[in-house]
Design a protein around this motif. Structure first.
Motif, PDB file in Angstrom:
ATOM      1  N   LEU A 229      46.605  58.343  52.061  1.00  0.00           N
ATOM      2  CA  LEU A 229      45.589  58.922  52.849  1.00  0.00           C
ATOM      3  C   LEU A 229      45.915  60.587  52.866  1.00  0.00           C
ATOM      4  O   LEU A 229      46.983  60.911  53.319  1.00  0.00           O
ATOM      5  CB  LEU A 229      44.958  58.704  54.194  1.00  0.00           C
ATOM      6  CG  LEU A 229      44.290  57.288  54.076  1.00  0.00           C
ATOM      7  CD1 LEU A 229      44.113  56.638  55.521  1.00  0.00           C
ATOM      8  CD2 LEU A 229      43.251  56.962  53.151  1.00  0.00           C
ATOM      9  N   ALA A 230      44.876  61.602  52.604  1.00  0.00           N
ATOM     10  CA  ALA A 230      45.113  62.789  52.886  1.00  0.00           C
ATOM     11  C   ALA A 230      44.985  63.166  54.253  1.00  0.00           C
ATOM     12  O   ALA A 230      44.383  62.594  54.960  1.00  0.00           O
ATOM     13  CB  ALA A 230      44.122  63.744  52.135  1.00  0.00           C
ATOM     14  N   PRO A 231      45.762  64.046  54.808  1.00  0.00           N
ATOM     15  CA  PRO A 231      45.647  64.384  56.280  1.00  0.00           C
ATOM     16  C   PRO A 231      44.262  65.050  56.723  1.00  0.00           C
ATOM     17  O   PRO A 231      43.833  65.649  55.866  1.00  0.00           O
ATOM     18  CB  PRO A 231      46.944  65.350  56.558  1.00  0.00           C
ATOM     19  CG  PRO A 231      47.002  65.970  55.310  1.00  0.00           C
ATOM     20  CD  PRO A 231      46.971  64.855  53.944  1.00  0.00           C
ATOM     21  N   LEU A 232      43.926  64.785  57.757  1.00  0.00           N
ATOM     22  CA  LEU A 232      42.655  65.403  58.571  1.00  0.00           C
ATOM     23  C   LEU A 232      43.005  66.456  59.562  1.00  0.00           C
ATOM     24  O   LEU A 232      43.848  66.212  60.347  1.00  0.00           O
ATOM     25  CB  LEU A 232      41.859  64.475  59.026  1.00  0.00           C
ATOM     26  CG  LEU A 232      41.042  63.217  57.989  1.00  0.00           C
ATOM     27  CD1 LEU A 232      40.052  62.375  58.983  1.00  0.00           C
ATOM     28  CD2 LEU A 232      40.172  64.128  56.934  1.00  0.00           C
ATOM     29  N   SER A 233      42.043  67.386  59.643  1.00  0.00           N
ATOM     30  CA  SER A 233      42.371  68.402  60.472  1.00  0.00           C
ATOM     31  C   SER A 233      41.082  68.150  61.607  1.00  0.00           C
ATOM     32  O   SER A 233      39.999  67.606  61.010  1.00  0.00           O
ATOM     33  CB  SER A 233      42.488  69.936  60.045  1.00  0.00           C
ATOM     34  OG  SER A 233      41.156  70.028  59.464  1.00  0.00           O
ATOM     35  N   PHE A 234      40.887  69.003  62.460  1.00  0.00           N
ATOM     36  CA  PHE A 234      39.934  69.073  63.353  1.00  0.00           C
ATOM     37  C   PHE A 234      38.671  69.704  62.665  1.00  0.00           C
ATOM     38  O   PHE A 234      37.562  69.039  62.769  1.00  0.00           O
ATOM     39  CB  PHE A 234      40.202  69.746  64.797  1.00  0.00           C
ATOM     40  CG  PHE A 234      40.677  69.105  65.740  1.00  0.00           C
ATOM     41  CD1 PHE A 234      40.184  67.752  66.450  1.00  0.00           C
ATOM     42  CD2 PHE A 234      42.414  69.473  66.206  1.00  0.00           C
ATOM     43  CE1 PHE A 234      40.957  67.202  67.403  1.00  0.00           C
ATOM     44  CE2 PHE A 234      42.893  68.889  66.866  1.00  0.00           C
ATOM     45  CZ  PHE A 234      42.470  67.561  67.619  1.00  0.00           C
ATOM     46  N   ALA A 235      39.087  70.518  61.983  1.00  0.00           N
ATOM     47  CA  ALA A 235      37.975  71.057  61.076  1.00  0.00           C
ATOM     48  C   ALA A 235      37.263  70.373  60.067  1.00  0.00           C
ATOM     49  O   ALA A 235      35.934  70.125  59.746  1.00  0.00           O
ATOM     50  CB  ALA A 235      38.330  72.466  60.481  1.00  0.00           C
ATOM     51  N   SER A 236      38.208  69.441  59.465  1.00  0.00           N
ATOM     52  CA  SER A 236      37.604  68.496  58.283  1.00  0.00           C
ATOM     53  C   SER A 236      36.982  67.365  59.008  1.00  0.00           C
ATOM     54  O   SER A 236      35.974  66.896  58.457  1.00  0.00           O
ATOM     55  CB  SER A 236      38.791  68.286  57.605  1.00  0.00           C
ATOM     56  OG  SER A 236      39.778  67.317  58.107  1.00  0.00           O
ATOM     57  N   VAL A 237      37.507  66.915  60.170  1.00  0.00           N
ATOM     58  CA  VAL A 237      36.632  65.879  60.822  1.00  0.00           C
ATOM     59  C   VAL A 237      35.368  66.479  61.207  1.00  0.00           C
ATOM     60  O   VAL A 237      34.530  65.771  61.215  1.00  0.00           O
ATOM     61  CB  VAL A 237      37.391  65.266  62.196  1.00  0.00           C
ATOM     62  CG1 VAL A 237      36.486  64.494  62.841  1.00  0.00           C
ATOM     63  CG2 VAL A 237      38.688  64.737  61.519  1.00  0.00           C
ATOM     64  N   GLY A 238      35.373  67.640  61.743  1.00  0.00           N
ATOM     65  CA  GLY A 238      33.988  68.137  62.168  1.00  0.00           C
ATOM     66  C   GLY A 238      33.101  68.104  61.004  1.00  0.00           C
ATOM     67  O   GLY A 238      31.723  68.195  61.116  1.00  0.00           O
ATOM     68  N   ALA A 239      33.570  68.504  59.762  1.00  0.00           N
ATOM     69  CA  ALA A 239      32.585  68.793  58.596  1.00  0.00           C
ATOM     70  C   ALA A 239      32.045  67.517  58.266  1.00  0.00           C
ATOM     71  O   ALA A 239      31.052  67.614  57.478  1.00  0.00           O
ATOM     72  CB  ALA A 239      33.535  69.321  57.416  1.00  0.00           C
ATOM     73  N   LYS A 240      32.860  66.094  58.419  1.00  0.00           N
ATOM     74  CA  LYS A 240      32.236  64.968  58.040  1.00  0.00           C
ATOM     75  C   LYS A 240      31.231  64.599  58.877  1.00  0.00           C
ATOM     76  O   LYS A 240      30.482  63.500  58.561  1.00  0.00           O
ATOM     77  CB  LYS A 240      33.314  64.064  58.284  1.00  0.00           C
ATOM     78  CG  LYS A 240      34.567  64.314  57.116  1.00  0.00           C
ATOM     79  CD  LYS A 240      35.638  63.201  57.113  1.00  0.00           C
ATOM     80  CE  LYS A 240      36.545  63.221  55.903  1.00  0.00           C
ATOM     81  NZ  LYS A 240      35.924  62.971  54.729  1.00  0.00           N
TER      82      LYS A 240
END
Length: 470
Positions: free
Chosen positions: A257-268
């Motif tokens: 899995l590609a790593p997630l950041s807080f920004a990418s989680v928020g975008a989801k």
């Protein structure tokens, strides 16, 4: 509840075993085309006739067995009984003892709990999609959610202040909302298109009847606040954990899995409605429909007490008796429409029929002032909700985007369409019932008329705009 069939969708999720990427699906999504909810799907252009999704005969997930369906249905029933019974009855009883005459607190409880569940739902969905464990990606959330939900119900059972009611209900919602989302994710993972309507009918019927049977159970427990909350929670924990133990949920420790950041989680937490148009329109229609239905169901216990001129504590027996008619409506509506929509390969017409039935029942309830009128209203409205709920759940699975990689995320986002009304509608309804009210009598007539209007509007949106499904 044991099963022997294996889903190719699960096998393909393990990158370490040489799974072939779903390039067709990914490229279709990049182009913005509409795609059926199938792991082997090929792109469908938006301009193709609406019959495409339901008539599609492509290879897809294998059929699931009867034991799996039975286990899923029982777990759904138990979880929904523990989840819905408090707002339908138990919190009203506890509130009448702790803060008599403060009915508006119930609206606040419902809204705060729903807000907590709504905000955490996508995060748990994303977490579930990306879980790497020997127990799979859904099973840990079934068991963990059941335990947390039971802990919250224990707090409610021991509550002796409005503050402790808030605390217990927030914990309960976080736990049982996680269970609810996990159960939906399991359906997205496992069900072929040909079985979605009937399984949605069964689980929808379980959801509708859970609070009715729960109220019947509550009749014998109403004098003991602890048991009133905890017994349904224990039943839910046992059946949900049993489903998790016996269902297939493949080891996901090898997933890359590609790593997630807080920004990418928020975008989801958001999605592109232009890219997923059918999903977006169905989301909006559900939101409008549930804005109506949630506002009225929050105050059902107080509504019955006022119309029958009875104390709140004595309403349980009457509600259980009248609600038996609702079970009949739920059986006919949920099971009938679910099986029939699979058979004739049509969904949207059932959405409209269900909303009309619910609206008719709401009007009857708005005008009822005796047990006969309330019974007829419950029968008709539950018939309509059964038809709508079963078929709309199948539509959700039909139009679910990015099924193999983000099913948990998109089912959680679809839950927003019901979660937002759970936050807003009780507060709005608490205001509506005071309009034109005289003394302690609340204006439930206006509330039920508005319920009918919102239900019809939501169904029209789905019927007119979700054209990717027949």
């Amino acid at each position: 509840m044991s099963e022997t069939r294996k889903s190719p969708a699960h096998a393909s999720g393990n990158a370490s075993k040489g799974a072939v990427p779903e390039t067709t699906l990914a490229s279709a999504l990049e182009r913005g085309t509409t795609v059926t909810a199938s792991p082997a799907a090929v792109p469908i252009n938006r301009d193709i006739a609406p019959a495409t999704v339901m008539a599609d005969a492509r290879a897809e997930l294998p059929r699931v067995g009867g034991m799996f369906i039975a286990g899923l249905t029982l777990a759904t029933f138990a979880a929904m009984m523990a989840f819905i019974l408090p707002t339908a009855f138990s919190l009203s009883v506890a509130l009448a003892r702790i803060a008599p005459g403060q009915e508006q607190v119930l609206g606040g409880l419902a809204s705060v709990g729903a807000l907590g569940g709504m905000l955490t739902g996508p995060a748990f969905g994303i977490w579930s999609d990306r879980t790497r464990s020997r127990f799979g990606r859904r099973r840990p959330f079934l068991a963990g959610g059941a335990v947390v939900g039971l802990a919250g119900l224990v707090v409610l059972g021991m509550a002796n202040s409005v503050g402790s009611l808030y605390m217990g209900w927030i914990v309960t919602v976080l736990g049982l909302n996680t269970v609810s989302l996990a159960l939906t994710n399991i359906q997205a993972d496992r069900l072929p298109q040909a079985q979605r309507g009937r399984v949605a009918g069964l689980t929808g019927f379980a959801t509708m009847t859970a609070p009715v049977i729960g109220v019947g159970l509550a009749v014998g427990l109403v004098r003991n606040q602890f048991l009133l909350f905890v017994v349904p929670g224990m039943i839910a924990a046992v059946l949900v954990i049993l489903l998790g133990l016996f269902m297939k949920d493949p080891d996901t420790r090898g997933k890359v899995l590609a790593p997630l950041s807080f920004a990418s989680v928020g975008a989801k937490y958001v999605f592109n409605p232009r890219k997923h148009r059918a999903y977006a329109w169905n989301w909006l229609g559900r939101l409008v429909f549930f804005m109506g239905i949630t506002g009225s169901t929050t105050f059902t216990t107080f509504f019955f007490a006022q119309r029958l001129n009875m104390p709140v504590q004595q309403v349980a027996g009457v509600m259980a008796t009248i609600s038996l008619l609702g079970i009949v409506g739920g059986v006919v509506g949920g099971l009938g429409s679910g099986f029939l929509s699979d058979k004739i390969k049509r969904r949207r017409i059932f959405i409209l029929v269900g909303a009309v039935g619910f609206a008719a029942g709401s009007v009857i309830l708005a005008l009822a002032d005796n047990m006969a009128g309330l019974g007829i209203g419950i029968l008709v409205s539950n018939l309509g909700v059964g038809v709508f709920s079963a078929v709309d759940q199948a539509i959700v699975l039909d139009v679910l985007p990015e099924r193999d990689t983000d099913a948990g995320r998109y089912t959680a986002l679809m839950a927003f369409a019901q979660g937002i009304p759970n936050v807003i509608a009780p507060v709005v309804a608490a205001f509506v019932i005071t309009i034109g009210a005289a003394g302690d009598a609340k204006n439930y007539t206006l509330l039920y008329f508005l319920t009918a209007v919102f239900a019809l509007a939501g169904a029209v949106i789905i019927f007119a705009r979700v054209k990717a499904v027949r």
